[in-house]
Design a protein around this motif. Sequence first.
Motif, PDB file in Angstrom:
ATOM      1  N   GLN A  16       0.778  -1.252   0.000  1.00 31.31           N
ATOM      2  CA  GLN A  16       0.000   0.000   0.000  1.00 31.31           C
ATOM      3  C   GLN A  16       0.807   1.299   0.000  1.00 31.31           C
ATOM      4  OE1 GLN A  16      -3.312   2.404   2.657  1.00 31.31           O
ATOM      5  NE2 GLN A  16      -3.023   0.280   3.133  1.00 31.31           N
ATOM      6  N   SER A  17       1.848   1.351   0.830  1.00 27.79           N
ATOM      7  CA  SER A  17       2.516   2.654   1.020  1.00 27.79           C
ATOM      8  C   SER A  17       3.155   3.162  -0.270  1.00 27.79           C
ATOM      9  CB  SER A  17       3.580   2.533   2.122  1.00 27.79           C
ATOM     10  OG  SER A  17       4.584   1.609   1.738  1.00 27.79           O
ATOM     11  N   LEU A  71       9.239  -8.969 -14.369  1.00 23.16           N
ATOM     12  CA  LEU A  71      10.698  -8.971 -14.457  1.00 23.16           C
ATOM     13  C   LEU A  71      11.294  -9.599 -13.200  1.00 23.16           C
ATOM     14  CD1 LEU A  71      13.237  -7.869 -15.955  1.00 23.16           C
ATOM     15  CD2 LEU A  71      12.999  -5.803 -14.601  1.00 23.16           C
ATOM     16  N   LYS A  74      16.372 -10.830 -10.054  1.00 23.49           N
ATOM     17  CA  LYS A  74      17.501 -11.594  -9.493  1.00 23.49           C
ATOM     18  C   LYS A  74      18.159 -12.470 -10.561  1.00 23.49           C
ATOM     19  CE  LYS A  74      16.136 -11.513  -4.683  1.00 23.49           C
ATOM     20  NZ  LYS A  74      15.445 -12.226  -3.609  1.00 23.49           N
ATOM     21  N   ASN A  95       9.579   0.107  -1.853  1.00 23.82           N
ATOM     22  CA  ASN A  95       9.307  -0.050  -0.411  1.00 23.82           C
ATOM     23  C   ASN A  95       9.500  -1.502   0.004  1.00 23.82           C
ATOM     24  OD1 ASN A  95       6.758  -0.661  -1.804  1.00 23.82           O
ATOM     25  ND2 ASN A  95       5.824  -0.769   0.217  1.00 23.82           N
ATOM     26  N   ALA A  97      11.586  -4.563   2.004  1.00 17.94           N
ATOM     27  CA  ALA A  97      12.149  -4.667   3.349  1.00 17.94           C
ATOM     28  C   ALA A  97      13.562  -4.088   3.314  1.00 17.94           C
ATOM     29  CB  ALA A  97      12.177  -6.125   3.761  1.00 17.94           C
ATOM     30  N   ARG A 103      20.638  -6.294  -1.715  1.00 24.25           N
ATOM     31  CA  ARG A 103      20.826  -7.726  -1.965  1.00 24.25           C
ATOM     32  C   ARG A 103      20.610  -8.064  -3.439  1.00 24.25           C
ATOM     33  NH1 ARG A 103      18.488  -7.984   3.153  1.00 24.25           N
ATOM     34  NH2 ARG A 103      16.358  -8.269   2.400  1.00 24.25           N
ATOM     35  N   LYS A 135      10.730  -5.105   9.463  1.00 20.38           N
ATOM     36  CA  LYS A 135       9.642  -5.037   8.478  1.00 20.38           C
ATOM     37  C   LYS A 135       8.454  -4.389   9.189  1.00 20.38           C
ATOM     38  CE  LYS A 135      10.795  -8.896   5.527  1.00 20.38           C
ATOM     39  NZ  LYS A 135      10.313 -10.051   4.781  1.00 20.38           N
ATOM     40  N   VAL A 136       7.751  -3.564   8.486  1.00 22.88           N
ATOM     41  CA  VAL A 136       6.674  -2.811   9.154  1.00 22.88           C
ATOM     42  C   VAL A 136       5.412  -2.740   8.301  1.00 22.88           C
ATOM     43  CG1 VAL A 136       6.026  -0.470   9.886  1.00 22.88           C
ATOM     44  CG2 VAL A 136       8.216  -1.422  10.597  1.00 22.88           C
TER      45      VAL A 136
HETATM   46  N1  CAO Z   1      12.165 -10.148  -8.811  1.00 20.23           N
HETATM   47  C1  CAO Z   1      12.877 -10.883  -7.934  1.00 20.23           C
HETATM   48  N2  CAO Z   1      12.780 -10.722  -6.591  1.00 20.23           N
HETATM   49  C2  CAO Z   1      11.925  -9.793  -6.153  1.00 20.23           C
HETATM   50  C3  CAO Z   1      11.160  -8.990  -7.024  1.00 20.23           C
HETATM   51  C4  CAO Z   1      11.311  -9.202  -8.420  1.00 20.23           C
HETATM   52  N3  CAO Z   1      10.647  -8.490  -9.316  1.00 20.23           N
HETATM   53  N4  CAO Z   1      10.406  -8.157  -6.274  1.00 20.23           N
HETATM   54  C5  CAO Z   1      10.674  -8.425  -4.989  1.00 20.23           C
HETATM   55  N5  CAO Z   1      11.597  -9.412  -4.912  1.00 20.23           N
HETATM   56  C6  CAO Z   1      12.180  -9.989  -3.701  1.00 20.23           C
HETATM   57  C7  CAO Z   1      12.920  -8.997  -2.865  1.00 20.23           C
HETATM   58  O1  CAO Z   1      14.171  -8.722  -3.432  1.00 20.23           O
HETATM   59  C8  CAO Z   1      13.003  -9.730  -1.546  1.00 20.23           C
HETATM   60  O2  CAO Z   1      14.056 -10.688  -1.609  1.00 20.23           O
HETATM   61  P1  CAO Z   1      15.153 -10.877  -0.429  1.00 20.23           P
HETATM   62  O3  CAO Z   1      14.396 -11.083   0.819  1.00 20.23           O
HETATM   63  O4  CAO Z   1      15.897 -12.097  -0.882  1.00 20.23           O
HETATM   64  O5  CAO Z   1      15.985  -9.670  -0.399  1.00 20.23           O
HETATM   65  C9  CAO Z   1      11.708 -10.519  -1.526  1.00 20.23           C
HETATM   66  O6  CAO Z   1      11.160 -10.429  -2.854  1.00 20.23           O
HETATM   67  C10 CAO Z   1      10.652 -10.072  -0.547  1.00 20.23           C
HETATM   68  O7  CAO Z   1      10.599  -8.665  -0.438  1.00 20.23           O
HETATM   69  P2  CAO Z   1      10.122  -8.003   0.938  1.00 20.23           P
HETATM   70  O8  CAO Z   1      10.971  -8.545   2.047  1.00 20.23           O
HETATM   71  O9  CAO Z   1      10.071  -6.546   0.765  1.00 20.23           O
HETATM   72  O10 CAO Z   1       8.619  -8.570   1.038  1.00 20.23           O
HETATM   73  P3  CAO Z   1       7.849  -9.157   2.309  1.00 20.23           P
HETATM   74  O11 CAO Z   1       6.534  -9.591   1.799  1.00 20.23           O
HETATM   75  O12 CAO Z   1       8.632 -10.189   3.038  1.00 20.23           O
HETATM   76  O13 CAO Z   1       7.684  -7.913   3.300  1.00 20.23           O
HETATM   77  C11 CAO Z   1       6.921  -5.691   3.882  1.00 20.23           C
HETATM   78  C12 CAO Z   1       6.680  -6.968   3.052  1.00 20.23           C
HETATM   79  C13 CAO Z   1       5.910  -4.675   3.455  1.00 20.23           C
HETATM   80  C14 CAO Z   1       6.761  -6.018   5.370  1.00 20.23           C
HETATM   81  C15 CAO Z   1       8.354  -5.166   3.614  1.00 20.23           C
HETATM   82  O14 CAO Z   1       8.515  -5.004   2.225  1.00 20.23           O
HETATM   83  C16 CAO Z   1       8.644  -3.840   4.299  1.00 20.23           C
HETATM   84  O15 CAO Z   1       8.867  -3.783   5.503  1.00 20.23           O
HETATM   85  N6  CAO Z   1       8.683  -2.749   3.527  1.00 20.23           N
HETATM   86  C17 CAO Z   1       9.032  -1.437   4.017  1.00 20.23           C
HETATM   87  C18 CAO Z   1       7.928  -0.815   4.840  1.00 20.23           C
HETATM   88  C19 CAO Z   1       6.628  -0.729   4.089  1.00 20.23           C
HETATM   89  O16 CAO Z   1       6.518  -0.187   3.018  1.00 20.23           O
HETATM   90  N7  CAO Z   1       5.609  -1.237   4.730  1.00 20.23           N
HETATM   91  C20 CAO Z   1       4.255  -0.991   4.250  1.00 20.23           C
HETATM   92  C21 CAO Z   1       3.674  -2.212   3.762  1.00 20.23           C
HETATM   93  S1  CAO Z   1       2.017  -1.919   3.398  1.00 20.23           S
HETATM   94  O17 CAO Z   1       2.089  -0.692   2.427  1.00 20.23           O
END
Ligand code: CAO
Length: 424
Positions: A16-17, A71, A74, A95, A97, A103, A135-136
């Motif tokens: 969302q953010s 796309l 990685k 946005n 993590a 990485r 993560k948030v």
């Molecule tokens: N191709 C390949 N890999 C991809 C990709 C793509 N197109 N898009 C995402 N990924 C990968 C990321 O690189 C990440 O890999 P690693 O963990 O190996 O580095 C993985 O997907 C997961 O990404 P993530 O950790 O951001 O996703 P999550 O679902 O585990 O966490 C969230 C979600 C929201 C908690 C986290 O992204 C976060 O804390 N974001 C920042 C704060 C934020 O915006 N929070 C609001 C969320 S609601 O709006």
Amino acid sequence: MKALEGVKVLDFTHVQSGPTCTQLLGWFGADVIKVERPGVGDATRKQLVDVPGADSLYFTMLNHNKRSIELNSKNETGKEILTRLIEECDVMVENFAPGALDRMGFSWERIQEINPRMILASIKGFGPGKYEDCKVYENVAQCAGGSASTTGFRDGPPLVTGAQIGDSGTGLHLCLGIVTALFQREKSGRGQKVTAAMQDGVLNLCRVKLRDQQRLNAGPLTEYSQYGEGVPFGEATPRAGNDSGGGQPGRILKCKGWETDPNAYTYFITQAAVWEKVCDVIGAPEWKTAEGYAKPIDRLDKLNEIFDRIEQWTMTKTKFEVMDICNPLDIPVGPILSTKEIMEDDGLRATGTIVDVDHPERGTYTTVGCPIKLSDSPVEVTRSPLLGEHTAEILQTVLGYQGDEMERVIASGAVGDANEIAAE
Ligand code: CAO
């Protein structure tokens, strides 16, 4: 011509953010290219599904006016394509993590090497410090940013609010940072890094609660109901129920039908300038001159009694009748509108703040349009893209892949299903 026409946004956001921010940029005319994991896409596409097989409202309502490319960032060819996208775009928004972009091999230093004019905009839960790796999600930010501890009633637990101030609120903050950086780039010729932490965004919106924290040093907060109730203040800004939060006392009061309608309420503000009109309207003209009632400062310890009396009057009217009677008298009131009432509101539809959108998988749905109106850059809300709907188009027209090059890229598996791309 739209305000941000010609600006290309590499949209690496999800949930969302971040999507709130890039949707605004799209509404202002930027070309927003949403990068999504092949075959998976933004997780919200398949969250809270109401129409089986179709993108959810969670996704569609946050991703209007964007194009989607599948796309795998990685995969080696995927990294090559991402590098090309960074070369071509003006703004990159993410946005993930904390650390995810590094990485992937795309640190801020690397991005600057590829394109020194790039503006990299990031949302994280917390800024630098002990929580920077967390993560948030929305409610965590509301709790850490001062909103939850100041929301709710004094005798109840902290409350989160329905307004998504952590996610959408921070998206708004980031968007302002991006257009400001674009403005500075006009003069400096350089990109820069823009960051907005969700805790900081919520805190910015809770500014007045930090005002009150410091006012506690000077004595009790006299505009809070608990002052009139004789309840002592603790060491932090308390929860204030429906108190107004400003210098003009206000409350949510019952209106006609409250027994069965959960939203038959009005917000009523006893603004000092119209106190005499309030007294006349509610049938308490004696309060206009009575000692202890005539002056605003003298009323502060009697707010419960005063609002009880006003409520006896509002309970005889519907929330809209209260509005109709008070508005001409300049008495500030506001009906508590349900989401259903808001969706049916002709005024909001006339301004494009509520709009209906057609979608090939789910039919017509209603959404919130752009709340910011630019007289020279009107917004047309277009539906969210299907996953990878524009993969071929972006590879060919934005990045210039053709013929053998295009075949190589597709065969690499970096950009999703070859048959689907061929069908585009
Ligand atoms: N191709 C390949 N890999 C991809 C990709 C793509 N197109 N898009 C995402 N990924 C990968 C990321 O690189 C990440 O890999 P690693 O963990 O190996 O580095 C993985 O997907 C997961 O990404 P993530 O950790 O951001 O996703 P999550 O679902 O585990 O966490 C969230 C979600 C929201 C908690 C986290 O992204 C976060 O804390 N974001 C920042 C704060 C934020 O915006 N929070 C609001 C969320 S609601 O709006």
